[in-house]
Structure formats: C-alpha cells, structure tokens
Design a protein around this motif. Structure first.
Motif, PDB file in Angstrom:
ATOM      1  N   ASN A 146      69.050  30.439   3.705  1.00 43.01           N
ATOM      2  CA  ASN A 146      68.223  29.305   3.329  1.00 43.01           C
ATOM      3  C   ASN A 146      66.841  29.856   2.955  1.00 43.01           C
ATOM      4  N   ILE A 147      66.507  29.809   1.687  1.00 43.65           N
ATOM      5  CA  ILE A 147      65.249  30.370   1.194  1.00 43.65           C
ATOM      6  C   ILE A 147      64.341  29.241   0.731  1.00 43.65           C
ATOM      7  N   ILE A 148      63.104  29.231   1.236  1.00 44.65           N
ATOM      8  CA  ILE A 148      62.124  28.252   0.794  1.00 44.65           C
ATOM      9  C   ILE A 148      60.844  28.992   0.393  1.00 44.65           C
ATOM     10  N   THR A 149      60.039  28.356  -0.423  1.00 43.19           N
ATOM     11  CA  THR A 149      58.757  28.929  -0.820  1.00 43.19           C
ATOM     12  C   THR A 149      57.651  27.911  -0.542  1.00 43.19           C
ATOM     13  N   HIS A 165      63.471  36.666   4.837  1.00 44.89           N
ATOM     14  CA  HIS A 165      64.362  35.841   5.652  1.00 44.89           C
ATOM     15  C   HIS A 165      64.655  36.597   6.945  1.00 44.89           C
ATOM     16  N   SER A 166      64.952  35.876   7.996  1.00 44.38           N
ATOM     17  CA  SER A 166      65.191  36.514   9.296  1.00 44.38           C
ATOM     18  C   SER A 166      66.276  37.576   9.229  1.00 44.38           C
ATOM     19  N   SER A 167      67.297  37.378   8.394  1.00 43.85           N
ATOM     20  CA  SER A 167      68.387  38.346   8.290  1.00 43.85           C
ATOM     21  C   SER A 167      67.945  39.647   7.637  1.00 43.85           C
ATOM     22  N   GLU A 168      66.771  39.635   7.007  1.00 46.92           N
ATOM     23  CA  GLU A 168      66.253  40.835   6.349  1.00 46.92           C
ATOM     24  C   GLU A 168      65.386  41.680   7.280  1.00 46.92           C
ATOM     25  N   TYR A 169      65.159  41.171   8.475  1.00 44.25           N
ATOM     26  CA  TYR A 169      64.418  41.955   9.468  1.00 44.25           C
ATOM     27  C   TYR A 169      65.415  42.857  10.183  1.00 44.25           C
ATOM     28  N   GLN A 176      55.332  46.948  12.606  1.00 42.43           N
ATOM     29  CA  GLN A 176      54.285  47.758  13.233  1.00 42.43           C
ATOM     30  C   GLN A 176      52.958  47.600  12.492  1.00 42.43           C
ATOM     31  N   GLY A 177      51.930  47.203  13.233  1.00 38.23           N
ATOM     32  CA  GLY A 177      50.607  47.022  12.668  1.00 38.23           C
ATOM     33  C   GLY A 177      50.436  45.776  11.829  1.00 38.23           C
ATOM     34  N   GLU A 178      51.432  44.896  11.821  1.00 32.47           N
ATOM     35  CA  GLU A 178      51.402  43.695  10.980  1.00 32.47           C
ATOM     36  C   GLU A 178      51.003  42.462  11.795  1.00 32.47           C
ATOM     37  N   ASP A 179      50.382  41.515  11.101  1.00 34.66           N
ATOM     38  CA  ASP A 179      50.197  40.174  11.657  1.00 34.66           C
ATOM     39  C   ASP A 179      51.438  39.364  11.275  1.00 34.66           C
ATOM     40  N   VAL A 180      52.290  39.139  12.244  1.00 33.89           N
ATOM     41  CA  VAL A 180      53.601  38.536  11.996  1.00 33.89           C
ATOM     42  C   VAL A 180      53.559  37.049  12.334  1.00 33.89           C
ATOM     43  N   VAL A 181      54.036  36.240  11.399  1.00 33.19           N
ATOM     44  CA  VAL A 181      54.214  34.813  11.666  1.00 33.19           C
ATOM     45  C   VAL A 181      55.694  34.497  11.464  1.00 33.19           C
ATOM     46  N   VAL A 182      56.313  33.945  12.492  1.00 25.77           N
ATOM     47  CA  VAL A 182      57.730  33.573  12.432  1.00 25.77           C
ATOM     48  C   VAL A 182      57.822  32.062  12.323  1.00 25.77           C
ATOM     49  N   LEU A 183      58.478  31.583  11.279  1.00 24.53           N
ATOM     50  CA  LEU A 183      58.647  30.150  11.069  1.00 24.53           C
ATOM     51  C   LEU A 183      60.028  29.735  11.543  1.00 24.53           C
ATOM     52  N   GLY A 342      67.343  29.591   9.090  1.00 23.03           N
ATOM     53  CA  GLY A 342      68.775  29.380   9.038  1.00 23.03           C
ATOM     54  C   GLY A 342      69.430  29.685   7.704  1.00 23.03           C
ATOM     55  N   TRP A 343      70.540  29.011   7.516  1.00 32.63           N
ATOM     56  CA  TRP A 343      71.440  29.309   6.406  1.00 32.63           C
ATOM     57  C   TRP A 343      71.836  28.027   5.702  1.00 32.63           C
TER      58      TRP A 343
END
Length: 495
Positions: A146-149, A165-169, A176-183, A342-343
C-alpha cells in the motif's frame, strides 16, 4: 470417477503451499506460480524487516503434519519461519510444482467454452497463455504494498530525505544517524520503531491515527494463547447467525461477559500504562477484536518511557525539508519516513467485470466460507480467511476448496445456498459486528473454532472435536488434532 484437473495455484507463500499440497495429494496436476525468487510470501527474507517475529506462538503457526522445530522459540523470528516453510515444501516435494520468478498478468474465462480460466503468464521476457480447469488464488492479504504520497514528498526526497514502505526496511544500517518517523499503528510499525531506536537512529517518532487495543505476549504473566484462543472466550463475541440456545446463553450470561471484558481492559490498561500515553481506545475490546489487533512489540512501552520513541496521535499532512508536518500541527524531524500502512488487497490480474462480481459497493468481498463466489466458477481463494492462526486456517480452507472443486463436500452448496449465506454474512458484518469488516471482511478472527467447525462439517469429517471436552472448550486450537479431523473425512483420488 473424479476427473483429474489442471489447477493453477497463484502464490508460493503460506497459502500457496497449502493449496498445492491439497490439490496434488488428491491427484490433480498442479501448476504453481510464484512471482519472486523463493517461497515464503511475506516471510521471504527480502520482504522481512529486521527482528520480525510471529504474533502467534509456534504451535499455533504451523501445518497439521509439520510442527515447528522444538528448538525454535515460542515466537519464531522471520528467518526461522521462512526456513520452516521451505522445509514444508521440501517434505511434500512442492518445489516440483512451482515456477518461480513467474507473474500472472491477466485472467479471463476460457474462450473454448470449457470450464476454467485462461491465464496470461510472464517469466522474464517470455509471455504465454495457458488454460486451467480451476484456479486457486493464494496471494492472501499481504501481496501488494500500500503506497501513499503526501504533499512536498518530491522536494523532501530531492533534498536527501527518504520514504520507504515498511517491507523495504531490510537492514538496520538504513536508520543509523537518521531522524526516523514511522507512520502506522500496527505491529510492523511498532516493531520498526523499536528496532530503529535500538540500532542507532538519531530520533524515532511513531505517528498513529487511532489507539487500538494491543495484547502483550503475556497478559498478567500468562501466555495470551491460554487466555484468548479458546472456545469459551470466542463464544462471548457476537458471532454470525446465533442459534436460539446461543442467544439465550448470551442473554443469561451477559453480566459475566461484560465483567470479563472490562476486567481484561483494566488489566491491559494497568500492565501497559495505556492511560499515561493517551492510548486507551474508545471502542470496547469485545467490539474491536479482529485481525487488526496487534501484539505488543517487546520494549515498545519501555521505549516510550526512556524517550527513545515518541508516540504522537495524528497523521501526515505534508513534508518539509528535513521534517514531516502532522495534522496536529507538530513539526517532526525526519530524514527517513517509514510507511507501515499495510498492503493492498486485490486481484489486479482479474478482469474488472469479474472484480465487480466479487467485491461489493463498500469494498467487502462476496465470498462463501471466505473461499468462493458463485459468480466466479472454477476459482477459489486460499489465505483470504485471515486469522490469528494463519497457517492452519490456510490448510483448512485448502482442504475444503479441493473438495468443493471436485464436488466432494458432504455439504456441497448450491448457488442459492451460497448467495443466501453471503448476503447474511454481509449483513452481519455491516450491522452487527463492524469489526468484521477489517481486511475487506475477510478476517475469520476471533471466530477460529466456529469457522473450522463449518469447514469440517462441510467436508464431512467424522471427528470434529477433541475427545477431552475441557481441552476443547478451554484450550487453543491444536494443529495435530485438526490433522486427525481432516483424516476422518471421506478420502478419494482424482484420475
């Protein structure tokens, strides 16, 4: 004599393996198609994020004739599940039935007027058409991302930001060293947030739309499978088409049922500290339980306490350089945005005229036993009956579906039977149990036993319950026991 069929099995994950085995052992010619390079579906290693593990205990997440290895932990990690599925394929020699790296482009009813479907298939640069007498669609709930912009995303990425997408992590070095935001608020979202916080992210923010009831692996120190996966608990939810006795018992025991669920809510609030984090759901737990109820990621609430993960209720409004602006007005530092949303459920290769017969106006699927549609003959679905014991659910439906395709169910439904049942189930989902609409109405949880009872009755199993009534009423589903139940049904061979 049952005619031997050419059967297409689309998908090589949990459900595709179950379907391939079920049709193959009945003597049909199985042609399996998996679009990736390996078996496993969502558990295939290139699709799995670090430290992913099952939500279900290992004895609830297995095929009837193939327990998970004893040395596996109670909740196996992704690579272990993948290895388990590969071992199941090897045990039943299912590799010989599949073509990997092969995609389905389109399917139509056969032009020669015979029953079945014509599939347009692609492998590399080779494209061909092939006729099949029956098609089992086994791509389940987690096939297409499920891809949104959001506004500003292109400029955000042009300035060095990343959106995945979460599956690409798939590698902890990404955070590492990133400001990560998880939706997202699902288990995958919380898994990734905790993993990122533990693997060198500069900051981690979890953005979720609504609080949901979450169940820890241990509730009050007790493995949740011993509290929630049993008939006695299942019977307290408002199931479909209750009998007169069922209605009577629900009325008589209504105060006790109410007290049971309020007690469970209180325990979860205290154990997880939901009030502190503003994460108490508005919906009573008995009305909310479905396939969307996540298991608590170990370390999640601890990461809230120590500040490694910051939870914010809201959603994205737009991106700016180096940040995400939320609908709450919060501006959150962001160099890596992970969309754990999700998907997409669907069958993109099925012509639109058939999709309209399958999917109703509000997105709910019109399926009998979560497996077939009377307007789409010679076709069935394995893995659409999403549940808390996914592998067993897939195997049960696969065994039901092959008998349905062969006209060998003890209770073989007519078109009228199916339509009447579909209408009744849609009414129940829309008006009596809205939580049952999750995953387009294809979730069988929390009614595992009820769903399996119907399948076994249809199949004609002579044995449908364990001989120990206490274990049957107060224990979780036993995969080996369901293997015995399936073996008690009439057996046959096509050919």
């Amino acid at each position: 004599m049952i005619n031997r069929k050419n059967v297409a099995v689309i998908g090589g994950g949990v459900s595709g393996l179950a379907a391939a085995k079920a049709f193959d052992e009945r003597g049909h010619r199985v042609f399996g198609f998996e679009r990736t390079h390996d078996f496993g579906g969502v558990w295939e290693l290139s699709r799995s994020y670090p430290d992913v593990q099952t939500q279900s205990p290992k004895d609830l997440y297995c095929y009837t004739d193939h327990p998970m290895p004893e040395e596996y932990p109670e909740w196996p990690k992704g690579p272990q599940v993948h290895a388990y599925l590969k071992s199941y394929a090897a045990k039943h020699r299912l590799e010989r039935l599949f073509q990997l790296n092969t995609n389905i482009l389109h399917m139509e009813r056969r032009a020669d007027g015979k029953p079945g479907w014509t599939l347009e298939i692609q492998s590399g640069s080779h494209v061909w058409k092939q006729d099949f007498d029956f098609v089992a669609i086994c791509t389940g709930q987690f096939s297409d991302k499920n891809i949104i912009t959001h506004p500003g995303q292109d400029a955000f990425c042009a300035n060095g930001g990343k959106v995945i997408h979460s599956s690409e992590y798939t590698d902890t070095s990404m955070v590492q060293g990133e400001d990560v935001v998880v939706l997202g608020g699902s288990k995958s979202a919380t898994d990734i947030a905790v993993n990122a916080a533990n693997n060198g992210a500069r900051s981690v923010t979890l953005v979720y739309r609504e609080p949901v009831w979450r169940v820890p692996y241990f509730v009050g120190g007790i493995n949740f499978k011993r509290l929630l996966y049993m008939r006695a608990q299942e019977q307290q939810f408002n199931g479909w088409q209750p009998s007169f006795m069922g209605k009577l018992l629900s009325t008589v025991f209504k105060p006790l049922i109410w007290a049971n669920f309020r007690g469970l809510e209180t325990l979860l609030k205290l154990q997880l500290g939901l009030k502190k984090w503003g994460m108490v759901p508005d919906i009573p737990i008995e009305k909310d339980v479905s396939c969307s109820i996540p298991i608590v990621t170990p370390g999640l609430f601890e990461s809230f306490k120590n500040g490694k993960v910051k939870p914010i209720r809201g959603t994205y409004d737009h991106y700016e350089d180096g940040k995400v602006v939320l609908t709450t007005g919060d501006k959150v530092p962001c160099t890596l945005s992970v969309l754990a949303i999700g998907w997409k459920l669907g069958i993109p290769y099925l012509a639109e005229e058939y999709q309209k017969k399958l999917i109703d106006f509000d997105g709910l699927y019109k399926v009998y036993r979560l497996a077939v549609n009377p307007d789409l003959p010679d076709m069935g679905f394995v893995g659409f009956n999403s549940s808390f014991c996914t592998i067993l659910s897939a195997e049960m439906i696969a065994n039901w579906l092959v008998r349905y395709a062969d006209g060998q169910l003890a209770n073989q439904p007519s078109d009228a039977d199916m339509r009447k049942n579909i209408d009744a189930m849609l009414n129940w989902k829309r008006n009596e149990r809205p939580a049952a609409q999750i995953y387009a109405g294809l979730c069988s949880a929390p009614f595992h036993f009820r769903h399996f009872d119907e399948l076994l009755a249809d199949i004609g199993a002579a044995k449908r319950k364990r001989s120990n009534p206490i274990a049957e009423q107060f224990s979780y589903p036993s995969a080996p026991a369901y293997g015995e139940f399936l073996a008690s049904a009439p057996q046959y061979q096509a050919g």
